[in-house]
Scaffold this motif. Structure first.
Motif, PDB file in Angstrom:
ATOM      1  N   CYS A  94       0.861  -1.176   0.000  1.00 28.09           N
ATOM      2  CA  CYS A  94       0.000   0.000   0.000  1.00 28.09           C
ATOM      3  C   CYS A  94       0.897   1.224   0.000  1.00 28.09           C
ATOM      4  O   CYS A  94       1.856   1.301   0.771  1.00 28.09           O
ATOM      5  CB  CYS A  94      -0.898  -0.007   1.235  1.00 28.09           C
ATOM      6  SG  CYS A  94      -1.757   1.553   1.532  1.00 28.09           S
TER       7      CYS A  94
ATOM      8  N   PRO B 294      -2.948   0.747  -4.220  1.00 25.07           N
ATOM      9  CA  PRO B 294      -3.898   1.353  -3.280  1.00 25.07           C
ATOM     10  C   PRO B 294      -3.146   2.355  -2.414  1.00 25.07           C
ATOM     11  O   PRO B 294      -2.059   2.052  -1.915  1.00 25.07           O
ATOM     12  CB  PRO B 294      -4.418   0.159  -2.467  1.00 25.07           C
ATOM     13  CG  PRO B 294      -3.420  -0.926  -2.682  1.00 25.07           C
ATOM     14  CD  PRO B 294      -2.838  -0.717  -4.046  1.00 25.07           C
ATOM     15  N   THR B 295      -3.692   3.538  -2.252  1.00 25.55           N
ATOM     16  CA  THR B 295      -2.939   4.639  -1.639  1.00 25.55           C
ATOM     17  C   THR B 295      -3.709   5.267  -0.495  1.00 25.55           C
ATOM     18  O   THR B 295      -4.915   5.494  -0.584  1.00 25.55           O
ATOM     19  CB  THR B 295      -2.618   5.716  -2.689  1.00 25.55           C
ATOM     20  OG1 THR B 295      -1.912   5.123  -3.786  1.00 25.55           O
ATOM     21  CG2 THR B 295      -1.761   6.819  -2.093  1.00 25.55           C
ATOM     22  N   VAL B 296      -2.981   5.545   0.569  1.00 25.65           N
ATOM     23  CA  VAL B 296      -3.496   6.328   1.686  1.00 25.65           C
ATOM     24  C   VAL B 296      -2.744   7.651   1.683  1.00 25.65           C
ATOM     25  O   VAL B 296      -1.526   7.691   1.831  1.00 25.65           O
ATOM     26  CB  VAL B 296      -3.287   5.605   3.029  1.00 25.65           C
ATOM     27  CG1 VAL B 296      -3.725   6.498   4.188  1.00 25.65           C
ATOM     28  CG2 VAL B 296      -4.063   4.297   3.055  1.00 25.65           C
TER      29      VAL B 296
ATOM     30  N   LYS C 267      -6.424   2.430   8.329  1.00 30.18           N
ATOM     31  CA  LYS C 267      -6.730   2.643   6.912  1.00 30.18           C
ATOM     32  C   LYS C 267      -5.762   1.869   6.024  1.00 30.18           C
ATOM     33  O   LYS C 267      -6.153   1.265   5.017  1.00 30.18           O
ATOM     34  CB  LYS C 267      -6.651   4.139   6.602  1.00 30.18           C
ATOM     35  CG  LYS C 267      -7.180   4.528   5.227  1.00 30.18           C
ATOM     36  CD  LYS C 267      -8.693   4.456   5.173  1.00 30.18           C
ATOM     37  CE  LYS C 267      -9.233   5.027   3.889  1.00 30.18           C
ATOM     38  NZ  LYS C 267     -10.707   4.958   3.828  1.00 30.18           N
TER      39      LYS C 267
ATOM     40  N   CYS D  99      -6.193  -1.243   3.121  1.00 26.02           N
ATOM     41  CA  CYS D  99      -5.707  -1.128   1.743  1.00 26.02           C
ATOM     42  C   CYS D  99      -4.817  -2.294   1.338  1.00 26.02           C
ATOM     43  O   CYS D  99      -4.921  -2.792   0.215  1.00 26.02           O
ATOM     44  CB  CYS D  99      -4.954   0.191   1.559  1.00 26.02           C
ATOM     45  SG  CYS D  99      -6.020   1.643   1.497  1.00 26.02           S
ATOM     46  N   ASN D 100      -3.919  -2.722   2.214  1.00 22.38           N
ATOM     47  CA  ASN D 100      -3.010  -3.809   1.820  1.00 22.38           C
ATOM     48  C   ASN D 100      -3.506  -5.194   2.230  1.00 22.38           C
ATOM     49  O   ASN D 100      -2.847  -6.195   1.962  1.00 22.38           O
ATOM     50  CB  ASN D 100      -1.593  -3.566   2.351  1.00 22.38           C
ATOM     51  CG  ASN D 100      -1.509  -3.556   3.875  1.00 22.38           C
ATOM     52  OD1 ASN D 100      -2.422  -3.984   4.568  1.00 22.38           O
ATOM     53  ND2 ASN D 100      -0.409  -3.043   4.396  1.00 22.38           N
TER      54      ASN D 100
END
Length: 338
Positions: free
Chosen positions: A147, A180-182, A286, A290-291
């Motif tokens: 992520c 996927p990004t935070v 979060k 995502c990961n």
């Protein structure tokens, strides 16, 4: 290297963001937090210009173990950015060195959670494919679920132009990495006492960014500075600037930037104060979604539906409202003292 279908699944974070956004401090704080939770987290330093930072525990350091930025600049007569691109391309060609080091550590039943500390220069994402290829090879050969964590200095919220530029860079990074990004607003503790054009929720949601356009020429000027706002000479100069051709082009440029970011509709931020465990926990919750780490605890698979519908409001961590209230109370206290 042969692909091992029986290799255990690992998890990790790819930490990116502009220089000065707090990536190294984040990696150190996140590693400590993860280890307190019982996860054997290791940092892999992929910034060849940051080879001497020893505050966090590194599993591998590109500057010491593979290629050094200063030596590349000296031997190839390249500038800092050109040398950095060379280092990333060199790592791409010698990725097996890093893979072997991680596999060696994994053979000891450790290093199942990795934090990759990348350089801050945006050129490594926009001017080549090396970083993308590196992450793809690591994911495939090590069964990593990655992520991206994109850090942006929260003090940019005070300056409309800087924040709009940061949103464009963040969107570009998300599109180029294809992970996927935070997105994180770091250093929120530095916002205490600062006056923002809008509430914190506006900057975390990134909706209606065009509302920032009237504030393009207000950088560094607070509404509490009555002496400045009541100064007729200042107001005349400000009006003259707003009527200039440069300002009109400047405003039009930022209007287009806001439109581009909103058209993609990918961006939202989570505030982070790395010194507060509740804030770090909220960001980690979060990231775990995502990961995929949230779906597995130890060796027991959890109910994926219950994990997926879990909302931030049901978590025990600091919320946006808590942060806004804390910032507002700090500003009121300072006004009372004055």
């Amino acid at each position: 290297m042969p692909f091992d279908n029986n290799a255990p699944i690992g998890y990790g974070q790819v930490v990116v963001g502009p220089p000065g956004s707090g990536k190294t401090t984040y990696c150190n704080g996140m590693q400590q937090y993860l280890r307190l939770l019982g996860r054997d987290a290791w940092v892999i330093n992929l910034d060849p210009a940051n080879q001497d930072y020893q505050e966090y525990d590194t599993l591998w350091n590109i500057g010491h173990d593979l290629v050094n930025l200063e030596e590349v600049m000296e031997q190839l007569e390249l500038g800092p950015n050109g040398a950095l691109l060379y280092c990333m391309e060199y790592l791409e060609l010698h990725i097996n060195v890093l893979v072997e080091r991680i596999l060696t550590q994994n053979s000891k039943n450790t290093a199942n959670y990795l934090i990759f500390d990348f350089p801050g220069q945006v050129e490594i994402f926009t001017h080549g494919q090396s970083v993308q290829v590196i992450l793809q090879k690591l994911s495939k050969q090590l069964h990593l679920r990655l992520c991206a964590v994109n850090l942006i200095d929260s003090t940019y919220c005070v300056d409309a132009a800087k924040f709009l530029a940061a949103t464009l860079v963040s969107t570009t990074t998300m599109l180029r990495l294809e992970l996927p990004t935070v997105n994180v607003l770091s250093k929120t503790d530095l916002l205490e006492g600062q006056e923002l054009p809008f509430g914190m929720e506006f900057f975390t949601e990134c909706n209606d960014l065009e509302r920032l356009l009237p504030y393009l020429d207000n950088a560094g000027v607070s509404s509490e500075d009555d002496a400045i706002w009541d100064d007729d000479a200042y107001q005349r100069i400000r009006q003259r600037v707003r009527q200039s051709a440069f300002y009109r082009k400047h405003a039009k440029l930022h209007s287009v930037l806001a439109e581009v970011v909103q058209d993609f509709g990918l961006l939202s931020f989570i505030p982070l104060d790395i010194s507060k465990a509740e804030s770090v926990g909220r960001v980690l919750a979060k990231i775990d979604k995502c990961n995929g780490y949230v779906f597995v605890t130890g060796q027991e698979q959890q109910d994926l539906f219950n994990c997926a519908i879990q909302t931030d409001s049901s978590s025990p961590f600091e919320t946006i409202a808590d942060i806004q209230e804390r910032l507002a109370s700090t500003t009121l206290d300072e006004n009372d003292d004055s």
